[in-house]
Design an enzyme around this catalytic site. Structure first.
Site, mmCIF file in Angstrom:
data_model
loop_
_atom_site.group_PDB
_atom_site.id
_atom_site.type_symbol
_atom_site.label_atom_id
_atom_site.label_comp_id
_atom_site.label_asym_id
_atom_site.label_seq_id
_atom_site.Cartn_x
_atom_site.Cartn_y
_atom_site.Cartn_z
ATOM 1 N N LYS A 58 54.411 17.784 56.293
ATOM 2 C CA LYS A 58 55.125 16.490 55.819
ATOM 3 C C LYS A 58 55.821 16.728 54.508
ATOM 4 C CE LYS A 58 51.498 13.676 58.345
ATOM 5 N NZ LYS A 58 50.101 13.009 57.975
ATOM 6 N N GLN A 102 45.689 10.966 54.168
ATOM 7 C CA GLN A 102 45.399 11.880 55.151
ATOM 8 C C GLN A 102 44.113 11.589 55.793
ATOM 9 O OE1 GLN A 102 47.799 13.810 56.837
ATOM 10 N NE2 GLN A 102 46.215 14.141 58.457
ATOM 11 N N ASP A 125 52.411 4.199 55.569
ATOM 12 C CA ASP A 125 51.683 4.713 57.093
ATOM 13 C C ASP A 125 51.222 3.778 57.983
ATOM 14 O OD1 ASP A 125 51.033 6.827 58.562
ATOM 15 O OD2 ASP A 125 48.901 7.019 57.843
#
Length: 288
Positions: A58, A102, A125
């Site tokens: 990413k 994450q 996200d």
């Protein structure tokens, strides 16, 4: 479709490249107009090898797209309260436009409490309850990235969802549940299945559009795929294996995503696109 025919592959990698090219141009325009580069902060708890790899990937995509990437590394022993404090601090940092936690973060951490510490306007996200609610009701906000990427793939391949039977195998808060809501909003008739579903094969056989998102290798048997169906495999298991028995399914489906190269690249593309969207709004550059 005859069982001897082969499904057309849905190339998520190619579509993701086009999205990232456009995103890169928008990031450069923001930098030109506001003198600020869009910034994504990624919070990594511990040293899980898969998570470390994903974060590295990413960050590399961010660099290529002209987006600043701030990595916040935290020890695996961190408490929920400490993680929440970190996320709240990032939410209040004007230099950060998007926040990615994450996951997974460790079984001792309340992941939902951590997600909820992310400000909705920086939840690029799409993991907070606020984002889920906005998405479900068709209000402005951020979609969960993998479901959002799936919808972009379906649109790119002109998949008509109106009145179609869509079966989602999986019910996670950031994949199964939100993708079902997005399909419902497009007038598909949605059935959710999961690990306790009785006779999963029967439900799969009814699916015009099948989304497999349960995290079990080859759980969906290819012979159960309805001839002519569209198969979206959002699973990624050890050995580059999805949740669908690809070799058999592709002899029955009309369209199918490969693993890798299907859903995965779209997830990152949507994440970076939404980061630029967030920066545009926060810097007062959105709108006409």
């Amino acid at each position: 479709m005859s069982q001897t025919q082969t499904a057309r592959l849905m190339d998520g990698a190619a579509l993701a490249r086009r999205i990232l090219e456009e995103t890169s141009g928008r990031a450069a325009e923001i930098a030109r107009r506001a003198g600020v580069t869009p910034c994504l902060a990624t919070v990594l708890v511990g040293e899980d090898p898969a998570s470390v790899t994903y974060v590295r990937m990413k960050r590399a995509r961010c660099a290529k797209a002209g987006i600043d990437s701030r990595l916040v590394r935290l020890p695996a022993t961190i408490t929920t309260a400490e993680l929440v404090a970190t996320l709240r601090s990032l939410s209040q940092d004007a230099a950060v436009h998007g926040i990615l936690l994450q996951h997974p973060v460790g079984s001792h951490i309340d992941e939902r409490e951590a997600f909820e510490a992310i400000a909705p306007e920086k939840d690029v996200d799409g993991v907070t309850m606020s984002s889920f609610g906005s998405m479900s009701f068709g209000r402005p906000g951020f979609a969960s990235c993998t479901p959002g990427g799936i919808m972009r793939l379906l649109d790119a391949y002109d998949v008509d969802l109106v009145g179609r039977r869509a079966v989602v195998v999986g019910r996670s808060a950031i994949l199964g549940k939100p993708v079902g809501m997005l399909l419902l909003a497009r007038d598909a008739t949605v059935t959710y299945c999961h690990s306790r579903t009785t006779d999963l094969a029967a439900a799969v056989r009814e699916a015009d559009v099948l989304v497999a998102a349960v995290g079990r290798p080859r759980l969906v048997r290819g012979e159960d795929v309805k001839p002519g169906a569209v198969v979206i495999d959002a699973g990624y298991n050890q050995g580059n294996v999805g949740d669908v028995d690809f070799d058999t399914a592709r002899t029955r489906a009309r369209l199918i995503t490969p693993v890798p190269g299907g859903v995965g690249p779209m997830t990152i593309a949507v994440l970076l696109e939404q980061t630029v969207d967030a920066a545009s709004v926060q810097l007062g550059l959105a709108g006409p």
